[in-house]
Design a protein around this motif. Structure first.
Motif, PDB file in Angstrom:
ATOM      1  N   ALA A 221      58.389  32.153  43.117  1.00  0.00           N
ATOM      2  CA  ALA A 221      57.699  33.126  42.256  1.00  0.00           C
ATOM      3  C   ALA A 221      56.593  32.440  41.460  1.00  0.00           C
ATOM      4  CB  ALA A 221      58.690  33.791  41.308  1.00  0.00           C
ATOM      5  N   LEU A 222      56.856  31.202  41.042  1.00  0.00           N
ATOM      6  CA  LEU A 222      55.833  30.435  40.319  1.00  0.00           C
ATOM      7  C   LEU A 222      54.604  30.254  41.204  1.00  0.00           C
ATOM      8  CD1 LEU A 222      54.746  28.576  38.038  1.00  0.00           C
ATOM      9  CD2 LEU A 222      56.007  26.685  39.110  1.00  0.00           C
ATOM     10  N   GLU A 223      54.833  29.838  42.446  1.00  0.00           N
ATOM     11  CA  GLU A 223      53.706  29.588  43.343  1.00  0.00           C
ATOM     12  C   GLU A 223      52.923  30.878  43.599  1.00  0.00           C
ATOM     13  OE1 GLU A 223      54.555  27.414  46.929  1.00  0.00           O
ATOM     14  OE2 GLU A 223      52.381  27.108  47.238  1.00  0.00           O
ATOM     15  N   ARG A 224      53.645  31.963  43.829  1.00  0.00           N
ATOM     16  CA  ARG A 224      52.955  33.249  44.070  1.00  0.00           C
ATOM     17  C   ARG A 224      52.126  33.653  42.856  1.00  0.00           C
ATOM     18  NH1 ARG A 224      57.912  34.607  46.435  1.00  0.00           N
ATOM     19  NH2 ARG A 224      58.577  35.758  44.579  1.00  0.00           N
ATOM     20  N   GLN A 225      52.678  33.439  41.657  1.00  0.00           N
ATOM     21  CA  GLN A 225      51.961  33.825  40.443  1.00  0.00           C
ATOM     22  C   GLN A 225      50.694  32.979  40.263  1.00  0.00           C
ATOM     23  OE1 GLN A 225      53.066  36.364  37.980  1.00  0.00           O
ATOM     24  NE2 GLN A 225      50.899  36.088  37.519  1.00  0.00           N
ATOM     25  N   ILE A 226      50.816  31.679  40.526  1.00  0.00           N
ATOM     26  CA  ILE A 226      49.632  30.811  40.398  1.00  0.00           C
ATOM     27  C   ILE A 226      48.549  31.269  41.380  1.00  0.00           C
ATOM     28  CG2 ILE A 226      48.734  28.467  40.693  1.00  0.00           C
ATOM     29  CD1 ILE A 226      51.445  27.381  39.798  1.00  0.00           C
ATOM     30  N   GLN A 227      48.969  31.540  42.620  1.00  0.00           N
ATOM     31  CA  GLN A 227      47.983  31.966  43.624  1.00  0.00           C
ATOM     32  C   GLN A 227      47.327  33.288  43.246  1.00  0.00           C
ATOM     33  OE1 GLN A 227      50.587  31.416  46.925  1.00  0.00           O
ATOM     34  NE2 GLN A 227      49.459  29.618  47.677  1.00  0.00           N
ATOM     35  N   ALA A 228      48.143  34.211  42.753  1.00  0.00           N
ATOM     36  CA  ALA A 228      47.590  35.512  42.355  1.00  0.00           C
ATOM     37  C   ALA A 228      46.606  35.340  41.202  1.00  0.00           C
ATOM     38  CB  ALA A 228      48.719  36.455  41.947  1.00  0.00           C
ATOM     39  N   ASP A 229      46.915  34.447  40.280  1.00  0.00           N
ATOM     40  CA  ASP A 229      46.031  34.240  39.134  1.00  0.00           C
ATOM     41  C   ASP A 229      44.705  33.596  39.557  1.00  0.00           C
ATOM     42  OD1 ASP A 229      47.819  35.405  37.404  1.00  0.00           O
ATOM     43  OD2 ASP A 229      48.695  33.525  36.712  1.00  0.00           O
ATOM     44  N   ILE A 230      44.816  32.632  40.475  1.00  0.00           N
ATOM     45  CA  ILE A 230      43.583  32.009  40.967  1.00  0.00           C
ATOM     46  C   ILE A 230      42.723  33.064  41.675  1.00  0.00           C
ATOM     47  CG2 ILE A 230      42.643  30.345  42.626  1.00  0.00           C
ATOM     48  CD1 ILE A 230      45.127  28.567  41.966  1.00  0.00           C
ATOM     49  N   ALA A 231      43.390  33.920  42.442  1.00  0.00           N
ATOM     50  CA  ALA A 231      42.668  34.955  43.192  1.00  0.00           C
ATOM     51  C   ALA A 231      41.965  35.939  42.262  1.00  0.00           C
ATOM     52  CB  ALA A 231      43.634  35.699  44.109  1.00  0.00           C
ATOM     53  N   THR A 232      42.478  36.105  41.050  1.00  0.00           N
ATOM     54  CA  THR A 232      41.797  37.020  40.117  1.00  0.00           C
ATOM     55  C   THR A 232      40.966  36.248  39.095  1.00  0.00           C
ATOM     56  OG1 THR A 232      43.833  37.089  38.803  1.00  0.00           O
ATOM     57  CG2 THR A 232      43.444  38.929  40.311  1.00  0.00           C
ATOM     58  N   PRO A 255      61.698  18.554  40.042  1.00  0.00           N
ATOM     59  CA  PRO A 255      60.884  17.954  41.114  1.00  0.00           C
ATOM     60  C   PRO A 255      60.030  18.981  41.844  1.00  0.00           C
ATOM     61  CG  PRO A 255      63.182  17.207  41.242  1.00  0.00           C
ATOM     62  CD  PRO A 255      63.139  18.316  40.238  1.00  0.00           C
ATOM     63  N   GLU A 256      60.591  20.165  42.091  1.00  0.00           N
ATOM     64  CA  GLU A 256      59.829  21.197  42.805  1.00  0.00           C
ATOM     65  C   GLU A 256      58.660  21.694  41.956  1.00  0.00           C
ATOM     66  OE1 GLU A 256      63.065  20.979  42.582  1.00  0.00           O
ATOM     67  OE2 GLU A 256      64.020  21.407  44.515  1.00  0.00           O
ATOM     68  N   ILE A 257      58.913  21.837  40.663  1.00  0.00           N
ATOM     69  CA  ILE A 257      57.843  22.296  39.777  1.00  0.00           C
ATOM     70  C   ILE A 257      56.752  21.226  39.681  1.00  0.00           C
ATOM     71  CG2 ILE A 257      57.287  22.986  37.409  1.00  0.00           C
ATOM     72  CD1 ILE A 257      60.156  24.165  37.243  1.00  0.00           C
ATOM     73  N   ALA A 258      57.184  19.965  39.623  1.00  0.00           N
ATOM     74  CA  ALA A 258      56.211  18.860  39.578  1.00  0.00           C
ATOM     75  C   ALA A 258      55.315  18.904  40.811  1.00  0.00           C
ATOM     76  CB  ALA A 258      56.947  17.526  39.502  1.00  0.00           C
ATOM     77  N   ARG A 259      55.943  19.168  41.978  1.00  0.00           N
ATOM     78  CA  ARG A 259      55.180  19.199  43.230  1.00  0.00           C
ATOM     79  C   ARG A 259      54.116  20.294  43.190  1.00  0.00           C
ATOM     80  NH1 ARG A 259      59.521  19.671  46.899  1.00  0.00           N
ATOM     81  NH2 ARG A 259      60.324  17.789  45.907  1.00  0.00           N
ATOM     82  N   LEU A 260      54.500  21.457  42.668  1.00  0.00           N
ATOM     83  CA  LEU A 260      53.535  22.558  42.588  1.00  0.00           C
ATOM     84  C   LEU A 260      52.414  22.235  41.600  1.00  0.00           C
ATOM     85  CD1 LEU A 260      55.415  25.963  42.683  1.00  0.00           C
ATOM     86  CD2 LEU A 260      54.006  24.872  44.430  1.00  0.00           C
ATOM     87  N   ALA A 261      52.788  21.641  40.464  1.00  0.00           N
ATOM     88  CA  ALA A 261      51.761  21.288  39.472  1.00  0.00           C
ATOM     89  C   ALA A 261      50.744  20.349  40.116  1.00  0.00           C
ATOM     90  CB  ALA A 261      52.412  20.635  38.255  1.00  0.00           C
ATOM     91  N   GLU A 262      51.266  19.400  40.885  1.00  0.00           N
ATOM     92  CA  GLU A 262      50.366  18.451  41.542  1.00  0.00           C
ATOM     93  C   GLU A 262      49.495  19.160  42.583  1.00  0.00           C
ATOM     94  OE1 GLU A 262      52.090  14.903  43.274  1.00  0.00           O
ATOM     95  OE2 GLU A 262      50.008  14.132  43.268  1.00  0.00           O
ATOM     96  N   LYS A 263      50.127  20.035  43.356  1.00  0.00           N
ATOM     97  CA  LYS A 263      49.394  20.760  44.407  1.00  0.00           C
ATOM     98  C   LYS A 263      48.218  21.535  43.827  1.00  0.00           C
ATOM     99  CE  LYS A 263      50.137  24.516  47.725  1.00  0.00           C
ATOM    100  NZ  LYS A 263      51.160  25.353  48.382  1.00  0.00           N
ATOM    101  N   PHE A 264      48.438  22.158  42.659  1.00  0.00           N
ATOM    102  CA  PHE A 264      47.371  22.975  42.078  1.00  0.00           C
ATOM    103  C   PHE A 264      46.552  22.209  41.039  1.00  0.00           C
ATOM    104  CE2 PHE A 264      50.282  26.193  43.756  1.00  0.00           C
ATOM    105  CZ  PHE A 264      49.384  26.985  44.456  1.00  0.00           C
ATOM    106  N   GLY A 265      46.868  20.927  40.847  1.00  0.00           N
ATOM    107  CA  GLY A 265      46.081  20.104  39.928  1.00  0.00           C
ATOM    108  C   GLY A 265      46.191  20.556  38.480  1.00  0.00           C
TER     109      GLY A 265
END
Ligand SMILES: *Cc1c(COP(=O)(O)O)cnc(C)c1O
Length: 485
Positions: A221-232, A255-265
């Protein structure tokens, strides 16, 4: 004795006053477990008593000490009580109490290194110690002691904003091409909303990410929310994970949250205000695994480490942007120290109390191993409590944590047809149970909501708690449940 102006009393009078205060504090600890955990008092009673304090003339100091100790004894929820199963307010360490008295007496100013080289160095030593325990490499550790988790989290947000938008310090949010947004779980601490308000980000900038049934942040859900926010065309800049949620003591999947933070900078902050303490316990510290990947961390020594309020720690890895965030110079301040850090350029505080001494003296006295023992004992008591509650037909609704917070519902008597009926009857039921228990004065617990439903919340917060208090607590719960039938 009479001081008709602020004076330093002569030595024999100082000794008398210390003796009196020391005796009264000693008796307070002596009789603590006989005091009601919560006071029964209304505001009018207190205000009427205070009305005698017009401050017009001097009063004898010994009577002021007696009266204020009496007031504190009678009109206070006793967090230090072994049957306070409450919010994260501990019985204070005795060394912490002494340290705070010493700090008040010497009254050092920690804002600038050269005013209190010893104070600043003791705090930096503590920061490096805790940073290292968290797995940060020691050369990179920066930060400061704070008034608590709120200030530490505020510092994290300001730092993350400066890292993401280096120009923001000059232009402000209005100079940015798009709205910055940050992420925290639905179970995160409410301080983040005030921080969003205070920083001008706005409360809508806090994206509350849903949690899975185990109450941990749902990473998909975190990843989907980040992507949706970037898209808008919004600008994600920070994800805040919680290690030890306030309601249920649950640790987000770091660890999973860290990975996403890194992925999206984007920056990654871990709010470990309460459970960060377990970094001192070798067997439990792996529960925090992934915290070493964080850009910054909050730990509140005034919670599980039992130092007197107020004491928070903000630790980060990014000295450069911390400097950039709080950079300032003022003509009336002494020149920068050549080999030490001036904390007024590293934090929101300017004049700064010596917060670290109570932690330093407590930790030096008990040792890490002493704290480890305390934490392990509280975890065992938490397990024992779960067992006692299950046998008494209480349902544990946060089984996903090992930590000593137990959230429960009545497994026997709440009518199923009212659950989720939207009548509020279920909430009312638990609020009544809780209020009844608290008003009896023998134990203190609270209510919370998890996944949309009410619950009773029990947290082992005092190092004085033993099986005796657990038994008392379960008796009280069962007794009030009987009355409610
Ligand atoms: C207590 C708490 C805070 C707020 O800290 P204060 O010291 O009360 O300002 C923030 N986050 C979490 C997870 C907490 O438990």
């Amino acid at each position: 004795m009479e001081f008709s102006t602020p004076v330093l009393p002569p030595p024999d009078e100082r000794d008398l006053l210390w003796g009196q205060m020391g005796d009264r504090i000693s008796s307070f600890f002596e009789e603590l477990d006989t005091l009601p955990v919560a006071p029964e008092v209304d505001a009018t009673t207190i205000r009427n008593h205070l009305a005698a304090y017009t401050f017009e003339r001097s009063s004898p100091p010994d009577s002021i000490i007696d009266d204020t100790v009496d007031m504190m004894r009678s009109w206070n929820t006793q967090n230090a009580h072994p049957a306070y199963f409450g919010l994260f307010n501990p019985s204070p360490t005795y060394m912490g109490v002494l340290a705070d008295a010493l700090v008040a007496a010497v009254n050092p100013q920690l804002g600038v290194w050269n005013h209190s080289p010893v104070g600043v160095e003791i705090e930096q030593h503590l920061l490096r110690y805790f940073g290292t325990r968290l797995g940060f490499s020691s050369e990179r550790i920066a930060g400061s002691m704070t008034t608590g988790g709120s200030e530490a989290n505020l510092t994290a947000v300001l730092l993350a904003l400066t890292r993401a938008f280096p120009e923001i310090g000059d232009t402000g949010l209005r100079g940015l091409p798009s709205q910055p947004v940050l992420y925290a779980s639905e179970e995160s601490h409410g301080a983040i909303h005030k921080i969003a308000h205070a920083t001008g980000l706005g409360r809508n900038a806090v994206r509350l990410v849903p949690v899975s049934p185990d109450l941990r942040m749902d990473v998909d859900a975190l990843e989907r929310q980040i992507q949706a926010d970037i898209a808008t065309n919004l600008s994600p800049f920070l994800v805040l994970a919680t290690a030890g949620t306030t309601s249920a003591g649950v640790i987000d999947p770091l660890p999973e949250i860290a990975r996403l933070a890194e992925k999206f900078g984007i920056s990654f902050h871990v709010d470990a205000a309460w459970a960060g303490a377990i970094c001192l316990a070798d067997r439990l510290a792996p529960l925090l695994s992934g915290i070493e990947l964080a850009d910054s961390v909050t730990i509140d020594p005034h919670k599980w480490l039992s130092v007197p309020m107020a004491a928070g720690i903000f630790i980060c890895k990014d000295h450069e942007h911390l400097n950039r965030t709080f950079r300032i110079s003022a003509d009336y301040m002494p020149p920068a120290a050549s080999d030490g850090v001036d904390l007024y350029t590293q934090s929101i505080q300017w004049s700064r109390r010596f917060t670290g001494l109570k932690l330093f003296m407590s930790l030096a006295t008990a040792g890490r191993q002493g704290y480890e023992e305390m934490i392990e004992r509280q975890i065992r008591l938490g397990d024992e409590l779960r067992q006692r509650l299950r046998s008494a037909n209480w349902e544990i609704i946060n089984p996903g944590t090992k930590l000593p917070i137990v959230c429960i519902r009545d497994a026997t008597c709440f009518p199923d047809e009212l659950i989720g009926s939207g009548t509020g009857a279920e909430s009312e039921y638990y609020e009544t149970v809780c209020a009844e228990i608290v008003s009896r004065g023998r134990v203190w617990i609270s209510t919370t909501r998890l996944l949309g439903r009410p619950a009773l919340r029990i947290c082992l917060t005092s190092y004085l708690t033993t099986s005796t208090e657990l038994e008392l607590l379960v008796d009280e719960l069962n007794g009030v449940r009987e009355i409610m039938r």
